[in-house]
Design a protein around this motif. Sequence first.
Motif, mmCIF file in Angstrom:
data_model
loop_
_atom_site.group_PDB
_atom_site.id
_atom_site.type_symbol
_atom_site.label_atom_id
_atom_site.label_comp_id
_atom_site.label_asym_id
_atom_site.label_seq_id
_atom_site.Cartn_x
_atom_site.Cartn_y
_atom_site.Cartn_z
ATOM 1 N N ALA A 1 0.858 -1.301 -0.097
ATOM 2 C CA ALA A 1 0.090 -0.106 -0.024
ATOM 3 C C ALA A 1 1.033 1.136 0.056
ATOM 4 O O ALA A 1 1.204 1.749 1.045
ATOM 5 C CB ALA A 1 -0.937 -0.101 1.132
ATOM 6 N N GLY A 2 1.401 1.630 -1.080
ATOM 7 C CA GLY A 2 1.931 2.850 -1.271
ATOM 8 C C GLY A 2 3.627 2.945 -1.673
ATOM 9 O O GLY A 2 4.057 3.473 -2.383
ATOM 10 N N ALA A 3 4.215 1.927 -1.030
ATOM 11 C CA ALA A 3 5.507 1.393 -1.419
ATOM 12 C C ALA A 3 6.286 2.742 -1.366
ATOM 13 O O ALA A 3 6.542 3.490 -0.773
ATOM 14 C CB ALA A 3 5.697 0.855 -2.582
ATOM 15 N N GLY A 4 6.859 2.881 -3.019
ATOM 16 C CA GLY A 4 7.880 4.162 -3.147
ATOM 17 C C GLY A 4 7.011 5.241 -3.891
ATOM 18 O O GLY A 4 7.649 5.843 -4.628
ATOM 19 N N HIS B 1 4.340 -0.388 7.523
ATOM 20 C CA HIS B 1 3.064 -0.501 7.566
ATOM 21 C C HIS B 1 2.853 -2.192 7.565
ATOM 22 O O HIS B 1 3.310 -3.019 6.803
ATOM 23 C CB HIS B 1 2.413 -0.072 6.155
ATOM 24 C CG HIS B 1 1.003 -0.212 6.018
ATOM 25 N ND1 HIS B 1 0.411 -0.529 4.908
ATOM 26 C CD2 HIS B 1 -0.072 -0.055 6.997
ATOM 27 C CE1 HIS B 1 -1.064 -0.491 4.979
ATOM 28 N NE2 HIS B 1 -1.117 -0.325 6.457
ATOM 29 N N VAL B 2 1.814 -2.535 8.494
ATOM 30 C CA VAL B 2 1.470 -4.106 8.971
ATOM 31 C C VAL B 2 0.636 -4.504 7.512
ATOM 32 O O VAL B 2 1.024 -5.451 6.795
ATOM 33 C CB VAL B 2 0.553 -4.297 10.052
ATOM 34 C CG1 VAL B 2 0.213 -5.464 10.171
ATOM 35 C CG2 VAL B 2 1.495 -3.919 11.294
ATOM 36 N N GLY B 3 -0.451 -3.822 7.205
ATOM 37 C CA GLY B 3 -1.278 -3.984 6.085
ATOM 38 C C GLY B 3 -2.426 -4.828 6.469
ATOM 39 O O GLY B 3 -1.811 -5.812 7.178
ATOM 40 N N GLY B 4 -3.485 -4.848 5.948
ATOM 41 C CA GLY B 4 -4.666 -5.677 6.141
ATOM 42 C C GLY B 4 -5.066 -5.791 7.475
ATOM 43 O O GLY B 4 -5.661 -6.613 8.020
#
Length: 343
Positions: free
Chosen positions: A132-135, A223-226
């Motif tokens: 979700a977003g990365a670079g 970010h953990v995510g989900g």
Amino acid sequence: MTHYPKVAVVILNWNGKFFLEKFLPYIYNSTYPNIEFVVGDNGSIDDSVSFVQDTYPSIKIIKNDKNYGFAGGYNEILKHVEADYYILLNSDVEVTPNWILPVIRYLETEPNMVAAQPKILAYHDKGIFEHAGAGGGFIDKLGYPFCRGRLLHQVESDQQQYDDNREIFWATGAALFIRADVWQEAGGFDDDFFAHMEEIDLCWRLKRMGYRIGYVADSTVYHVGGGTLNTSNPKKTYLNFRNNLLMIQKNAGFFACWWIIFARLWLDLLALIKFLVDGKPRDAWAISRAHQYVFLNIFKNAKKRKRYPVKENRTGLYKKSIIWDFYINKLRKFSQLKSRNFY
């Protein structure tokens, strides 16, 4: 910087005591000098609000009367927050001490730059980019979003290859910095999205208004995510497919949006068939329900299209198909995409 605009770090919470216990200490120790912390509660039924009140009495609590989703929840909460900049931060994000200042400095010094994100790495493997977003976010000609460090489901290791601060197409909602006045001008998120891609829709709107969106590698979060809705949940499939089509109808050119949606329906059909082959009928049905919603609400969504008296900023739009490049040309890294194919 000699002047520090007021920043409000706003965490939208829904039954998230586990993450608040784990990550609030890092957030609370952020070093930015002019800061307010806000937890906006989206109708939680656990004891997360009482935990924050007892443990961090200086953190402002704003309560919604029910769960309005990510989009509507932030829209309601931010009506009661006064600051120069909002930072919309997911509750499942670990921050570093100096994560705020580099982004604010960038927004303050870059002309017409109104929103930005830090580098987003994975919490459970801090050497790779997070989905979700990365670079920094981009989008292709068919409305498929992707990132530097993440093409579709393929993520890259962070080897400082994307350590430049630069303009992008969209910034992730996991850690979204945005000027408060521009948030108000753009109308915030679209409530109908509920969750997923609402930040891409907002950023696309901002680009159509002539504004710029940025990525700041000098700031890093994990970010953990989900944390609220994991990737295996058919509801996530439904929201992603539905909201992507809604976003295209709202923001692509008037004539272009219809041929894009037509092409996407066929590509979505392939995704539906793949889910069936993989033994995931609930995800296949989720795609079908997404299409049903889009067509049943096609006139309602059409009313949201707006014209702006400025030239659209297309920087970060990929002129080709990322699906074709990924599956046919076997490209797996953002660096393999030719710069001439971007606006």
